[in-house]
Write a protein that holds these residues in place. Structure first.
Motif, mmCIF file in Angstrom:
data_model
loop_
_atom_site.group_PDB
_atom_site.id
_atom_site.type_symbol
_atom_site.label_atom_id
_atom_site.label_comp_id
_atom_site.label_asym_id
_atom_site.label_seq_id
_atom_site.Cartn_x
_atom_site.Cartn_y
_atom_site.Cartn_z
ATOM 1 N N TYR A 89 0.838 -1.198 0.000
ATOM 2 C CA TYR A 89 0.000 0.000 0.000
ATOM 3 C C TYR A 89 0.876 1.252 0.000
ATOM 4 N N GLY A 90 1.982 1.218 0.744
ATOM 5 C CA GLY A 90 2.904 2.345 0.735
ATOM 6 C C GLY A 90 3.547 2.532 -0.621
ATOM 7 N N GLN A 91 3.928 1.437 -1.262
ATOM 8 C CA GLN A 91 4.490 1.515 -2.606
ATOM 9 C C GLN A 91 3.462 2.085 -3.580
ATOM 10 N N THR A 92 2.212 1.673 -3.376
ATOM 11 C CA THR A 92 1.130 2.139 -4.242
ATOM 12 C C THR A 92 0.900 3.637 -4.088
ATOM 13 N N VAL A 93 1.021 4.135 -2.849
ATOM 14 C CA VAL A 93 0.872 5.573 -2.616
ATOM 15 C C VAL A 93 1.881 6.351 -3.458
ATOM 16 N N LEU A 94 3.145 5.942 -3.389
ATOM 17 C CA LEU A 94 4.184 6.651 -4.143
ATOM 18 C C LEU A 94 3.948 6.538 -5.644
ATOM 19 N N TYR A 95 3.520 5.376 -6.069
ATOM 20 C CA TYR A 95 3.235 5.174 -7.494
ATOM 21 C C TYR A 95 2.138 6.142 -7.939
ATOM 22 N N SER A 96 1.080 6.231 -7.136
ATOM 23 C CA SER A 96 -0.042 7.103 -7.487
ATOM 24 C C SER A 96 0.361 8.573 -7.428
ATOM 25 N N LEU A 97 1.094 8.957 -6.383
ATOM 26 C CA LEU A 97 1.505 10.352 -6.265
ATOM 27 C C LEU A 97 2.465 10.757 -7.385
ATOM 28 N N ASN A 98 3.290 9.832 -7.821
ATOM 29 C CA ASN A 98 4.141 10.113 -8.978
ATOM 30 C C ASN A 98 3.298 10.364 -10.223
ATOM 31 N N HIS A 99 2.203 9.614 -10.311
ATOM 32 C CA HIS A 99 1.277 9.801 -11.436
ATOM 33 C C HIS A 99 0.756 11.241 -11.461
ATOM 34 N N TYR A 100 0.517 11.803 -10.256
ATOM 35 C CA TYR A 100 -0.006 13.170 -10.154
ATOM 36 C C TYR A 100 1.103 14.196 -9.926
ATOM 37 N N GLN A 101 2.360 13.754 -10.014
ATOM 38 C CA GLN A 101 3.533 14.617 -9.821
ATOM 39 C C GLN A 101 3.516 15.289 -8.448
ATOM 40 N N LEU A 102 3.158 14.509 -7.443
ATOM 41 C CA LEU A 102 3.071 15.042 -6.085
ATOM 42 C C LEU A 102 4.018 14.353 -5.096
ATOM 43 N N ALA A 103 4.656 13.286 -5.507
ATOM 44 C CA ALA A 103 5.475 12.511 -4.563
ATOM 45 C C ALA A 103 6.591 13.367 -3.960
ATOM 46 N N GLU A 104 7.319 14.057 -4.785
ATOM 47 C CA GLU A 104 8.439 14.862 -4.277
ATOM 48 C C GLU A 104 7.975 16.083 -3.481
ATOM 49 N N PRO A 105 6.990 16.844 -3.969
ATOM 50 C CA PRO A 105 6.522 17.990 -3.181
ATOM 51 C C PRO A 105 5.989 17.608 -1.795
ATOM 52 N N LEU A 106 5.399 16.417 -1.679
ATOM 53 C CA LEU A 106 4.813 16.005 -0.399
ATOM 54 C C LEU A 106 5.795 15.288 0.519
ATOM 55 N N ARG A 107 6.935 14.883 0.009
ATOM 56 C CA ARG A 107 7.857 14.051 0.782
ATOM 57 C C ARG A 107 8.212 14.640 2.164
ATOM 58 N N PRO A 108 8.465 15.962 2.280
ATOM 59 C CA PRO A 108 8.788 16.504 3.606
ATOM 60 C C PRO A 108 7.658 16.371 4.630
ATOM 61 N N ARG A 109 6.441 16.155 4.141
ATOM 62 C CA ARG A 109 5.282 16.076 5.052
ATOM 63 C C ARG A 109 4.911 14.637 5.403
ATOM 64 N N PHE A 110 5.607 13.664 4.820
ATOM 65 C CA PHE A 110 5.249 12.270 5.045
ATOM 66 C C PHE A 110 5.613 11.809 6.456
ATOM 67 N N VAL A 111 4.727 11.018 7.024
ATOM 68 C CA VAL A 111 4.987 10.286 8.261
ATOM 69 C C VAL A 111 4.794 8.814 7.937
ATOM 70 N N ARG A 112 5.841 8.031 8.083
ATOM 71 C CA ARG A 112 5.743 6.611 7.735
ATOM 72 C C ARG A 112 5.183 5.808 8.899
#
Length: 247
Positions: free
Chosen positions: A136-159
């Motif tokens: 599910y975590g891998q899927t989140v990054l895959y989806s956010l990359n699709h929307y070009q949001l993975a990198e902008p959101l990375r500082p806000r991630f809590v694993r």
């Protein structure tokens, strides 16, 4: 007399063995649905079931190292196939459904139609299952990359270790939102709390939820009985009600 006694002892031993609970290791995203299925199974058969929930990668590691589980339910088909290759399975693992990814928040400003903008403009922390151990975590990054949001959101991630822990962070107010499985927000304890949106399926690969019957089940027919029940029409109805689509 000794033969009769031996036969009686054998019969008692078999009865005790059959009375032992079926031991299941299950990915935490399945907990809301599986709890209902197990309850119905026990009511119908009298067979008790003991379930250990957790991150599927950790459970798979335990099984590979000899943990005596009889059924393994995973969110990642890769783990069940690895166990099969190691000779830990009885037959082929089976897919019971396709997992769904959702974004859930208790923020009053979060709305289904504006979730992308909410992510772009928001300032709170966002929880996600650890991509290193969770499909599910891998899927989140895959989806956010699709929307070009993975990198902008990375500082806000809590694993979080898994979707259950990610959902708990939202419920406790420690994060603004979390990416979790649909089953988590359809859990009765969370119904009607906050808002959630189902992430479009075309933005990530299918999450194939699988079940494997493990070698310790060879001497426990009730384990096979539960395995078959997981694919019964009664169970299928519950899986679908918790957001697992037909494979």
């Amino acid at each position: 007399m000794s033969k009769i006694l031996a036969a009686c002892l054998l019969a008692c031993a078999l009865a005790i063995a059959h009375a032992a609970p079926v031991k299941v290791a299950a990915a935490s995203n399945t907990e809301p649905a599986l709890n209902e299925i197990v309850k119905k199974f026990t009511a119908k058969t009298g067979v008790t079931v003991k379930v250990a929930y957790g991150p599927p990668v950790a459970l798979a590691s335990q099984i590979a190292n000899g943990a005596a589980y009889e059924i393994y339910i995973s969110s990642n088909e890769e783990y069940t196939h690895k166990l099969q290759a190691q000779g830990r399975c009885l037959g082929e693992p089976r897919i019971f459904g396709l997992g769904s990814l959702v974004l859930w928040s208790l923020d009053a400003d979060f709305h289904e139609n504006g979730w992308l903008e909410w992510l772009r403009q928001g300032k709170g922390k966002i929880a996600l299952p650890d991509p290193e151990s969770s499909i599910y975590g891998q899927t989140v990054l895959y989806s956010l990359n699709h929307y070009q949001l993975a990198e902008p959101l990375r500082p806000r991630f809590v694993r979080a270790p898994d979707v259950a822990h990610a959902a708990a962070l939202v419920a406790s107010g420690k994060v603004a939102g979390a990416f979790v499985s649909k089953s988590q927000v359809l859990d009765r304890s969370r119904l009607g709390k906050g808002h959630w949106v189902e992430i479009p399926r075309d933005s990530y690969p299918p999450i194939r939820q699988t079940v494997a019957l493990l070698t310790p089940a060879a001497g426990h027919p009730e384990a096979r009985q539960l395995f078959d029940y997981l694919f019964s029409p009664e169970s299928e109805k519950i899986w679908r009600a918790y957001g697992y689509a037909k494979p």
